[in-house]
Design a protein around this motif. Structure first.
Motif, PDB file in Angstrom:
ATOM      1  N   HIS A 101      37.031  40.669  28.243  1.00 37.99           N
ATOM      2  CA  HIS A 101      36.070  42.166  28.458  1.00 37.99           C
ATOM      3  C   HIS A 101      36.844  42.862  29.740  1.00 37.99           C
ATOM      4  N   ILE A 102      37.316  42.208  30.653  1.00 39.18           N
ATOM      5  CA  ILE A 102      37.789  42.777  32.016  1.00 39.18           C
ATOM      6  C   ILE A 102      39.408  42.969  31.797  1.00 39.18           C
ATOM      7  N   LEU A 103      40.210  42.100  31.231  1.00 38.40           N
ATOM      8  CA  LEU A 103      41.549  42.069  31.446  1.00 38.40           C
ATOM      9  C   LEU A 103      42.161  42.671  29.822  1.00 38.40           C
ATOM     10  N   GLU A 104      43.081  43.209  29.803  1.00 42.05           N
ATOM     11  CA  GLU A 104      43.930  43.747  28.759  1.00 42.05           C
ATOM     12  C   GLU A 104      45.267  42.761  28.294  1.00 42.05           C
ATOM     13  N   ALA A 105      45.153  41.872  27.299  1.00 42.25           N
ATOM     14  CA  ALA A 105      46.151  41.046  26.976  1.00 42.25           C
ATOM     15  C   ALA A 105      47.172  41.747  26.907  1.00 42.25           C
ATOM     16  N   GLY A 106      48.349  41.246  27.407  1.00 43.31           N
ATOM     17  CA  GLY A 106      49.756  41.900  27.541  1.00 43.31           C
ATOM     18  C   GLY A 106      49.871  43.064  28.143  1.00 43.31           C
ATOM     19  N   ALA A 107      48.962  43.210  29.339  1.00 42.45           N
ATOM     20  CA  ALA A 107      48.824  44.500  30.042  1.00 42.45           C
ATOM     21  C   ALA A 107      50.296  44.946  30.782  1.00 42.45           C
ATOM     22  N   PHE A 108      51.252  43.842  31.008  1.00 35.20           N
ATOM     23  CA  PHE A 108      52.279  44.060  31.472  1.00 35.20           C
ATOM     24  C   PHE A 108      53.224  43.022  31.305  1.00 35.20           C
ATOM     25  N   ILE A 198      47.865  45.016  40.606  1.00 32.27           N
ATOM     26  CA  ILE A 198      46.995  45.142  41.597  1.00 32.27           C
ATOM     27  C   ILE A 198      45.719  45.256  40.945  1.00 32.27           C
ATOM     28  N   SER A 199      45.627  46.053  39.834  1.00 27.46           N
ATOM     29  CA  SER A 199      44.230  46.452  38.939  1.00 27.46           C
ATOM     30  C   SER A 199      43.788  44.802  38.551  1.00 27.46           C
ATOM     31  N   VAL A 200      44.635  44.440  38.061  1.00 29.57           N
ATOM     32  CA  VAL A 200      44.143  42.987  37.559  1.00 29.57           C
ATOM     33  C   VAL A 200      43.795  42.042  38.466  1.00 29.57           C
ATOM     34  N   LEU A 201      44.527  41.933  39.602  1.00 27.56           N
ATOM     35  CA  LEU A 201      44.340  40.896  40.652  1.00 27.56           C
ATOM     36  C   LEU A 201      42.968  41.239  41.370  1.00 27.56           C
ATOM     37  N   LEU A 202      42.512  42.680  41.564  1.00 30.03           N
ATOM     38  CA  LEU A 202      41.367  42.892  42.209  1.00 30.03           C
ATOM     39  C   LEU A 202      40.161  42.501  41.215  1.00 30.03           C
ATOM     40  N   LYS A 203      40.297  42.442  40.139  1.00 33.03           N
ATOM     41  CA  LYS A 203      39.148  42.311  39.112  1.00 33.03           C
ATOM     42  C   LYS A 203      39.204  40.526  39.191  1.00 33.03           C
ATOM     43  N   VAL A 204      40.019  39.917  39.390  1.00 37.51           N
ATOM     44  CA  VAL A 204      39.864  38.320  39.272  1.00 37.51           C
ATOM     45  C   VAL A 204      39.519  38.015  40.561  1.00 37.51           C
ATOM     46  N   VAL A 205      39.857  38.757  41.618  1.00 40.01           N
ATOM     47  CA  VAL A 205      39.402  38.417  43.085  1.00 40.01           C
ATOM     48  C   VAL A 205      37.766  38.288  43.104  1.00 40.01           C
ATOM     49  N   VAL A 206      37.122  39.473  42.693  1.00 39.69           N
ATOM     50  CA  VAL A 206      35.797  39.733  42.718  1.00 39.69           C
ATOM     51  C   VAL A 206      35.004  38.336  41.640  1.00 39.69           C
ATOM     52  N   LYS A 290      40.283  28.665  42.241  1.00 38.30           N
ATOM     53  CA  LYS A 290      41.069  29.704  42.411  1.00 38.30           C
ATOM     54  C   LYS A 290      42.389  29.589  41.349  1.00 38.30           C
ATOM     55  N   ILE A 291      42.980  28.394  41.635  1.00 42.66           N
ATOM     56  CA  ILE A 291      44.329  28.197  40.783  1.00 42.66           C
ATOM     57  C   ILE A 291      44.214  28.561  39.378  1.00 42.66           C
ATOM     58  N   THR A 292      42.977  28.085  38.622  1.00 39.55           N
ATOM     59  CA  THR A 292      42.628  27.991  37.611  1.00 39.55           C
ATOM     60  C   THR A 292      42.233  29.486  36.891  1.00 39.55           C
ATOM     61  N   ALA A 293      41.470  30.088  37.804  1.00 39.41           N
ATOM     62  CA  ALA A 293      41.112  31.639  37.522  1.00 39.41           C
ATOM     63  C   ALA A 293      42.569  32.554  37.443  1.00 39.41           C
ATOM     64  N   PHE A 294      43.368  32.463  38.454  1.00 34.65           N
ATOM     65  CA  PHE A 294      44.549  33.222  38.456  1.00 34.65           C
ATOM     66  C   PHE A 294      45.443  32.777  37.679  1.00 34.65           C
ATOM     67  N   SER A 295      45.622  31.582  37.145  1.00 34.42           N
ATOM     68  CA  SER A 295      46.787  31.162  36.222  1.00 34.42           C
ATOM     69  C   SER A 295      46.373  31.591  34.760  1.00 34.42           C
ATOM     70  N   MET A 296      45.025  31.565  34.661  1.00 35.70           N
ATOM     71  CA  MET A 296      44.562  32.013  33.269  1.00 35.70           C
ATOM     72  C   MET A 296      44.717  33.842  33.155  1.00 35.70           C
ATOM     73  N   ALA A 297      44.529  34.404  34.215  1.00 39.15           N
ATOM     74  CA  ALA A 297      44.903  35.852  34.252  1.00 39.15           C
ATOM     75  C   ALA A 297      46.043  36.097  33.974  1.00 39.15           C
ATOM     76  N   ILE A 298      47.180  35.423  34.804  1.00 42.32           N
ATOM     77  CA  ILE A 298      48.701  35.606  34.542  1.00 42.32           C
ATOM     78  C   ILE A 298      48.832  35.188  32.900  1.00 42.32           C
ATOM     79  N   VAL A 301      47.727  38.362  30.799  1.00 44.90           N
ATOM     80  CA  VAL A 301      48.221  39.860  30.979  1.00 44.90           C
ATOM     81  C   VAL A 301      49.625  39.740  30.676  1.00 44.90           C
ATOM     82  N   ASN A 302      50.412  38.316  30.717  1.00 46.99           N
ATOM     83  CA  ASN A 302      51.551  38.104  30.483  1.00 46.99           C
ATOM     84  C   ASN A 302      51.980  37.914  29.209  1.00 46.99           C
ATOM     85  N   GLY A 303      50.935  37.611  28.264  1.00 52.19           N
ATOM     86  CA  GLY A 303      50.907  37.014  26.931  1.00 52.19           C
ATOM     87  C   GLY A 303      51.554  35.874  26.852  1.00 52.19           C
TER      88      GLY A 303
END
Length: 408
Positions: A101-108, A198-206, A290-298, A301-303
């Motif tokens: 709901h907050i991240l777009e798959a394959g955003a970059f 930066i847009s992705v990281l800020l959402k994950v930080v919150v 933290k490692i779990t959350a950021f690794s899942m985000a990457i 967004v990287n697919g």
């Protein structure tokens, strides 16, 4: 400049990110390639160092199970590992539910260090002594073996090797990270991908900061139920340790305050004196989150093609790595780089982003780690009763005294 030294690496990382974005607006390609070259060399050196870091940290951590307070050392380690893995899975399921709901798959596209012609001027291949999986297997076999022979001379050798590895992290890798991060964000800006990242990281930080609060509530409610104590009062009692860790970003440096507040929460002195210093090194649940959350985000967004089974295996291994990670700023993420590469397939740019975002939030993860140590101490105090007492067994290898003699 004295305040910068006291604040640690965080201000330098934030400054590196800002300068990387600003300089990316006007640097030309030849100048930018200087920093791309440094990043290539640093990444090669990091890849060379990762197996050594795993061996240097995990072997002594496993070997420590053979000394000290016997079964209570094992029980405390098991609880710390269980807490870390449970927190990692809590983070995993939360992120799995919210990220769509907050991240777009394959955003970059997957970021590479050498995109759009920004190649290094030269590269030096630094092959590791052995791969990450070999390092893990060697660590388990040798660590268990040393634990079975507590008076052996190999323990002293690996204690010294741990000092070398900790020094490598603190004196070489961590100080060079801001320059590495500057190069990453300079490159991202020049290739036009920094805004999306930066847009992705800020959402994950919150999300991560909110999760840290939930984690502490769960830990203390559980500990309070076992110890028959008010969990909210106990959590409030640990706030000075939380605040200190926010400033130091070091579990080890916060030990005196953590110990004092744990005693004020009614934990007996023998238990507190045993659990707090031990958990400062082996209980890194906030770091695992933290490692779990950021690794899942990457991954999203990287697919990246990472299956659920792969990631679950990664979480269990992450718990082991966190037990072996050093209680120094940035130590947990440096210890985890190996499995991020080998189990999740992260590239150099992905690792760079992981390190940058992890260190930017390092103080929050550390604060969660040390505060949670107070909850574990409450549990051990209830379970151990009067069985766990201060001992002075001269026949055992006194690691702390040996380390002090080496440093002298």
């Amino acid at each position: 400049m004295s305040w910068l030294k006291k604040a640690g690496i965080l201000p330098w990382v934030l400054l590196a990110i800002v300068l990387g974005i600003l300089c990316g607006q006007f640097f030309n390609a030849p100048v930018a390639r200087i920093f791309v070259t440094f990043n290539d060399l640093f990444s090669q050196f990091l890849n060379f160092s990762i197996p050594l870091i795993i061996v240097g940290l995990v072997i002594p951590a496993i070997a420590d199970l053979g000394r000290g307070a016997g079964k209570w050392l094992g029980i405390t380690t098991a609880i710390a590992y269980g807490s870390t893995v449970i927190v990692a899975f809590l983070t995993y399921f939360t992120c799995k539910a919210l990220y769509p709901h907050i991240l777009e798959a394959g955003a970059f596209d997957q970021v590479e260090e050498t995109t759009d012609g920004l190649t290094a001027y030269f590269s030096i291949e630094m092959l590791p002594v052995f791969d990450v999986m070999t390092a893990l297997l060697v660590s388990f076999v040798v660590g268990i073996g040393i634990a079975l022979v507590p008076k052996g001379t190999m323990r002293k050798g690996f204690v010294e090797f741990r000092l070398i590895i900790t020094g490598l992290i603190e004196k070489v890798i961590i100080p060079l990270l801001p320059l590495h991060i500057f190069g990453i964000f300079l490159n991202l800006t020049m290739t036009g991908e920094v805004a999306a990242i930066i847009s992705v990281l800020l959402k994950v930080v919150v999300l991560v900061i909110a999760l840290e609060v939930v984690i502490l509530l769960i830990q203390f409610i559980t500990a309070g139920a076992i110890a028959k104590k008010n969990p909210f009062k106990a959590l409030l009692g640990m706030l000075p340790a939380y605040a200190t860790a926010l400033g130091t970003s070091s579990s080890a440096a916060t030990i005196p305050v953590t110990l004092r507040q744990t005693l004020k929460n009614g934990v007996s002195k023998p238990v507190a004196s045993f659990v707090v210093p031990l958990c400062a090194t082996i209980h890194l649940s906030g770091s695992a989150s933290k490692i779990t959350a950021f690794s899942m985000a990457i991954i999203i967004v990287n697919g990246l093609p990472v299956s659920t089974a792969q990631f679950i295996g990664f979480l269990f291994m992450l718990g082991i790595i966190m037990v072996g990670g050093p209680g120094v700023p940035g130590g947990a993420i440096m210890a985890a780089v190996g499995i991020l590469q080998s189990m999740l397939g992260f590239g150099d740019a992905d690792i760079g982003l992981m390190i940058a975002t992890y260190i930017a939030l390092d103080s929050f993860g550390t604060a969660t780690n040390v505060t949670g140590d107070g909850a574990i101490a409450m549990v051990i105090d209830k379970l151990a009763g009067k069985e766990l007492k201060e001992t002075d067994d001269a026949s055992e290898f006194d690691e702390d005294a040996y380390i002090a003699s080496i440093r002298e």
